[in-house]
Design a protein around this motif. Structure first.
Motif, PDB file in Angstrom:
ATOM      1  N   HIS A  11       2.524  -0.541  -6.032  1.00  0.00           N
ATOM      2  CA  HIS A  11       1.203  -1.135  -5.680  1.00  0.00           C
ATOM      3  C   HIS A  11       0.439  -0.321  -6.830  1.00  0.00           C
ATOM      4  O   HIS A  11      -0.623  -1.214  -7.038  1.00  0.00           O
ATOM      5  N   ASP A  15      -2.354  -2.098  -8.739  1.00  0.00           N
ATOM      6  CA  ASP A  15      -4.088  -1.214  -8.965  1.00  0.00           C
ATOM      7  C   ASP A  15      -4.302  -1.065 -10.840  1.00  0.00           C
ATOM      8  O   ASP A  15      -5.636  -1.577 -11.043  1.00  0.00           O
ATOM      9  N   VAL A  49     -11.552   0.135  -8.551  1.00  0.00           N
ATOM     10  CA  VAL A  49     -10.607  -0.090  -8.240  1.00  0.00           C
ATOM     11  C   VAL A  49     -10.067   1.190  -8.973  1.00  0.00           C
ATOM     12  O   VAL A  49      -8.928   2.065  -8.602  1.00  0.00           O
ATOM     13  N   SER A  53      -8.258   4.109  -6.177  1.00  0.00           N
ATOM     14  CA  SER A  53      -6.369   4.487  -7.239  1.00  0.00           C
ATOM     15  C   SER A  53      -6.471   5.353  -6.443  1.00  0.00           C
ATOM     16  O   SER A  53      -5.115   6.102  -6.305  1.00  0.00           O
ATOM     17  N   HIS A  71      -6.369   2.547   2.232  1.00  0.00           N
ATOM     18  CA  HIS A  71      -6.750   1.606   0.262  1.00  0.00           C
ATOM     19  C   HIS A  71      -6.426   0.238   0.893  1.00  0.00           C
ATOM     20  O   HIS A  71      -6.539  -1.263   0.267  1.00  0.00           O
ATOM     21  N   ASP A  75      -8.471  -3.257  -0.016  1.00  0.00           N
ATOM     22  CA  ASP A  75      -8.654  -4.341  -0.769  1.00  0.00           C
ATOM     23  C   ASP A  75      -8.262  -5.416  -0.657  1.00  0.00           C
ATOM     24  O   ASP A  75      -8.909  -6.887  -1.261  1.00  0.00           O
ATOM     25  N   VAL A 106      -5.042 -10.994  -4.819  1.00  0.00           N
ATOM     26  CA  VAL A 106      -4.883  -9.723  -4.214  1.00  0.00           C
ATOM     27  C   VAL A 106      -4.597  -9.589  -2.490  1.00  0.00           C
ATOM     28  O   VAL A 106      -3.546  -9.085  -2.108  1.00  0.00           O
ATOM     29  N   VAL A 110      -1.454  -7.440  -0.993  1.00  0.00           N
ATOM     30  CA  VAL A 110      -1.959  -7.014   0.426  1.00  0.00           C
ATOM     31  C   VAL A 110      -0.702  -7.340   1.440  1.00  0.00           C
ATOM     32  O   VAL A 110      -0.230  -6.383   1.901  1.00  0.00           O
TER      33      VAL A 110
END
Length: 122
Positions: A11, A15, A49, A53, A71, A75, A106, A110
């Motif tokens: 992930h 990102d 982002v 991140s 997080h 998202d 997105v 997720v």
């Protein structure tokens, strides 16, 4: 088969890649014809982002202050913003398609992200 197969580490890679794409794509695709907001919302989201991140508790973080579940909620907020933006800001044509496509991607990332890091997912 496990439905949630994107590990936090993967992930994180997604990102940072997405951040580069969000910052550069508006210029490469010529976004902003229907509304200048179409260009700058993407750039601002790309920067956000990177900031999120760098703060998330996963492998490619510097500060580890945002739990991975938090997080994922951020998202979801971004995906929802992408889905609503074309209607809220009256985006048309490529501007609209860009944000709808990003929202779908997105939401999928997720939905497919596992909040547990395991050695089998690496």
């Amino acid at each position: 088969m496990k439905l949630r197969f994107i590990s936090p580490t993967v992930h994180g890679i997604i990102d940072y890649s997405a951040a580069v794409a969000l910052i550069s794509s508006p210029f490469l695709l010529g976004l902003g014809e229907s509304a200048a907001m179409a260009k700058w919302l993407s750039v601002a989201t790309g920067v956000a982002v990177i900031v999120v991140s760098l703060n998330t508790t996963y492998k490619f973080s510097l500060l580890n202050t945002i739990p991975f579940d938090g997080h994922l909620l951020i998202d979801l907020l971004a995906a929802t913003t992408f889905a609503v933006a074309p209607f809220l800001f009256h985006f048309e044509g490529i501007d609209m398609y860009y944000y709808i496509a990003n929202a779908v991607v997105v939401f999928l990332v997720v939905a497919l992200s596992d909040n547990c890091e395991t050695s089998t997912n690496e």
